[in-house]
Scaffold this active site. Structure first.
Site, PDB file in Angstrom:
ATOM      1  N   LYS A 159       7.025  23.581 -12.991  1.00  0.00           N
ATOM      2  CA  LYS A 159       6.167  22.411 -12.771  1.00  0.00           C
ATOM      3  C   LYS A 159       5.849  22.259 -11.284  1.00  0.00           C
ATOM      4  CE  LYS A 159       5.070  17.763 -13.905  1.00  0.00           C
ATOM      5  NZ  LYS A 159       5.250  16.632 -14.779  1.00  0.00           N
ATOM      6  N   ARG A 176      -3.237  22.414 -13.216  1.00  0.00           N
ATOM      7  CA  ARG A 176      -2.295  21.392 -13.671  1.00  0.00           C
ATOM      8  C   ARG A 176      -2.554  20.989 -15.122  1.00  0.00           C
ATOM      9  NH1 ARG A 176       0.522  16.337 -10.512  1.00  0.00           N
ATOM     10  NH2 ARG A 176       1.667  15.705 -12.349  1.00  0.00           N
ATOM     11  N   GLU A 200       9.714  20.300 -24.053  1.00  0.00           N
ATOM     12  CA  GLU A 200       9.009  20.445 -22.766  1.00  0.00           C
ATOM     13  C   GLU A 200       9.523  21.670 -22.013  1.00  0.00           C
ATOM     14  OE1 GLU A 200       6.408  18.683 -21.621  1.00  0.00           O
ATOM     15  OE2 GLU A 200       6.431  16.799 -22.751  1.00  0.00           O
ATOM     16  N   LYS A 243       2.634  11.717 -10.966  1.00  0.00           N
ATOM     17  CA  LYS A 243       1.752  10.852 -11.775  1.00  0.00           C
ATOM     18  C   LYS A 243       2.563   9.628 -12.174  1.00  0.00           C
ATOM     19  CE  LYS A 243      -1.312  14.181 -14.045  1.00  0.00           C
ATOM     20  NZ  LYS A 243      -1.626  14.794 -15.350  1.00  0.00           N
ATOM     21  N   HIS A 284      -0.678  14.308 -29.126  1.00  0.00           N
ATOM     22  CA  HIS A 284      -1.060  12.916 -28.915  1.00  0.00           C
ATOM     23  C   HIS A 284      -1.728  12.343 -30.177  1.00  0.00           C
ATOM     24  CE1 HIS A 284      -2.152   9.419 -26.494  1.00  0.00           C
ATOM     25  NE2 HIS A 284      -3.291   9.424 -27.172  1.00  0.00           N
ATOM     26  N   ARG A 329       0.817  -1.230   0.000  1.00  0.00           N
ATOM     27  CA  ARG A 329       0.000   0.000   0.000  1.00  0.00           C
ATOM     28  C   ARG A 329       0.843   1.270   0.000  1.00  0.00           C
ATOM     29  NH1 ARG A 329      -3.413  -2.950   3.731  1.00  0.00           N
ATOM     30  NH2 ARG A 329      -5.003  -3.988   2.461  1.00  0.00           N
ATOM     31  N   HIS A 342      -0.155  18.859 -25.890  1.00  0.00           N
ATOM     32  CA  HIS A 342      -0.254  17.409 -25.771  1.00  0.00           C
ATOM     33  C   HIS A 342      -1.478  16.833 -26.478  1.00  0.00           C
ATOM     34  CE1 HIS A 342       3.028  17.931 -22.993  1.00  0.00           C
ATOM     35  NE2 HIS A 342       3.121  16.629 -22.808  1.00  0.00           N
ATOM     36  N   HIS A 354       7.982  11.723 -28.655  1.00  0.00           N
ATOM     37  CA  HIS A 354       6.975  12.413 -27.852  1.00  0.00           C
ATOM     38  C   HIS A 354       7.226  13.936 -27.817  1.00  0.00           C
ATOM     39  CE1 HIS A 354       4.079  13.329 -24.752  1.00  0.00           C
ATOM     40  NE2 HIS A 354       5.038  13.855 -24.015  1.00  0.00           N
ATOM     41  N   ASN A 410      -0.654  20.353 -20.048  1.00  0.00           N
ATOM     42  CA  ASN A 410      -0.945  19.571 -21.262  1.00  0.00           C
ATOM     43  C   ASN A 410      -0.843  20.393 -22.535  1.00  0.00           C
ATOM     44  OD1 ASN A 410      -1.477  17.215 -19.831  1.00  0.00           O
ATOM     45  ND2 ASN A 410      -3.591  17.838 -19.431  1.00  0.00           N
ATOM     46  N   GLU A 448      -4.903  17.557 -10.345  1.00  0.00           N
ATOM     47  CA  GLU A 448      -5.539  18.064 -11.554  1.00  0.00           C
ATOM     48  C   GLU A 448      -7.033  18.312 -11.355  1.00  0.00           C
ATOM     49  OE1 GLU A 448      -3.427  16.385 -14.876  1.00  0.00           O
ATOM     50  OE2 GLU A 448      -5.136  16.709 -16.176  1.00  0.00           O
TER      51      GLU A 448
HETATM   52  N1  GLY Z   1       5.221  12.068 -13.192  1.00  0.00           N
HETATM   53  C1  GLY Z   1       4.843  13.031 -14.128  1.00  0.00           C
HETATM   54  C2  GLY Z   1       3.853  14.005 -13.615  1.00  0.00           C
HETATM   55  O1  GLY Z   1       3.417  13.899 -12.489  1.00  0.00           O
HETATM   56  O2  GLY Z   1       3.476  14.913 -14.320  1.00  0.00           O
END
Ligand code: GLY
Length: 378
Positions: free
Chosen positions: A236, A251, A194, A152, A262, A130, A258, A276, A255, A246
């Site tokens: 960031k 946040r 980026e 993320k 994408h 966990r 993107h 990418h 994108n 988000e």
């Molecule tokens: N690990 C990438 C993000 O949180 O944006």
């Protein structure tokens, strides 16, 4: 060395950006290494490092010498390079290995490599018992300025990329700029997209600096590189601290480029044909031009974004991709985007360079018509 805090209640951590940090891991990350010294079964006494096979070949010795100097050994877990490693099978193998290694909740697993290793390791650590700790040692430009920061983590499934994952923040990120010297130039340029993104979306002064200094960054001039990476990470970190999950829309601004990007990646089969970062660069140009078409952005500023992408040696016109599809096909790729909500897709658009916003009223048929023009235009 630049130290950038990511301020999150109770889970704050630092991103340290500088040269030679991998050689100094024993000092930089001592508090996350020491628990492995405290005995237990012999396998537990080794520091677990999950590494992209190439990153281990190129940088593993520096990491291992640093740990050896403090009396530690490494238990290596190799990951094959490429998105294929962000799978259920890889996740199962890695978690089994970590369990066999005796990882406890208070332990930290180290991730050496790019976004794939960071995502896979981060997600494994999010669910192992966990949740255990992890430290990111990003070795690609893209990972240093983007994917190692923010929490993320995810794997891909047959339904799409990054659809199964968790928010799980690292305890420390060590971005060693020396690692970038081994990257192919194309990958460096793509990672630079980026960096450019942070200027375009929220910092016009940084964008102006990049207009002047972008070339120095790609040549890895040490001071320019450290400033560019640290400024990107700080941008960031600010956004993640404000809107970790988000929820507020802040946040989502990350994108920028993107959604268009994408669709282009999907149309080119997520292949070497379009990396990418290259897709993000093209996507930013499209977002700027679409903002101009909708009357939000001046033609001049849209052109500045295009020129900056050009100057970095990346494609700035989708017509150069030689796609045989039309705008509708690209928009169909967008319909599978996980940000689709109630039949609409929020787009990050620009009011000016440094002022991005989330447009929730974009009509996809209009985007398709715009893309048709772009596919033929230049
Ligand atoms: N690990 C990438 C993000 O949180 O944006």
């Amino acid at each position: 060395m630049a130290v950038i805090p990511v301020d999150l209640a109770g889970r704050s951590y630092e991103v340290r950006v500088g040269h030679g940090l991998l050689d100094d891991t024993i000092v930089q990350a001592r508090e996350f290494i020491e628990p492995y010294h405290s005995g237990g079964p012999s396998n537990r006494r080794k520091v677990p490092v999950v590494a992209d096979r190439n990153a281990r070949r190129l940088h593993g010795d520096r990491l291992s010498q640093s740990l050896t100097s403090g009396g530690y050994e490494i238990a290596w877990y190799d990951v094959e390079p490429g998105e294929g490693s962000k799978s259920w099978e890889s996740l199962a193998r890695l978690t089994d290995w970590l369990l066999a290694h005796g990882i406890e909740r208070g332990d930290h697993v180290f991730a050496l490599g790019g976004g794939v290793v960071g995502d896979l390791t981060g997600f494994a650590c999010a669910i192992l018992k966990r949740g255990c700790g992890f430290v990111q040692l990003p070795t690609t430009f893209l990972a240093q300025v983007d994917s190692s920061v923010g929490g993320k983590t995810a794997i891909n499934t047959s339904a799409g990329k990054n659809l199964v994952g968790a928010f799980h923040q690292p305890s420390l990120v060590l971005a060693d700029l020396d690692a970038l010297a081994t990257l192919p130039e194309r990958e460096l340029r793509a990672g630079y997209a980026e960096v450019l993104k942070y200027g375009v979306l929220g910092d016009s002064a940084f964008f102006e600096w990049l207009e002047q200094q972008g070339g120095q960054i790609i040549l890895l001039e040490p001071k320019a590189l450290e400033y560019a990476v640290a400024t990107s990470v700080a941008a960031k970190a600010r956004i993640v601290a404000e809107d970790e999950r988000e929820m507020s829309g802040q946040r989502a601004l990350l994108n920028l480029g993107h959604t268009f990007g994408h669709a282009l990646e999907a149309e080119t089969g997520f292949s070497e044909r379009l990396l990418h970062g290259e897709a993000v660069a093209l996507g930013m140009v499209l977002a700027a031009r679409y903002s101009e078409r909708r009357g939000h952005l001046s033609i001049d500023e849209a052109e500045r974004v295009t020129r900056c992408v050009d100057a970095a040696g990346m494609m700035s016109d989708i017509s150069a991709l030689g796609l045989s599809c039309d705008g509708r096909t690209l928009v169909d790729h967008m319909r599978h985007d996980k940000k689709m909500a109630g039949g609409t897709l929020p787009f990050v658009l620009l009011r000016s360079i440094g002022a991005a916003f989330l447009a929730k009223d974009v009509i996809l048929d209009d985007v398709a018509a715009f893309l048709d023009e772009q596919l033929q235009a230049h």
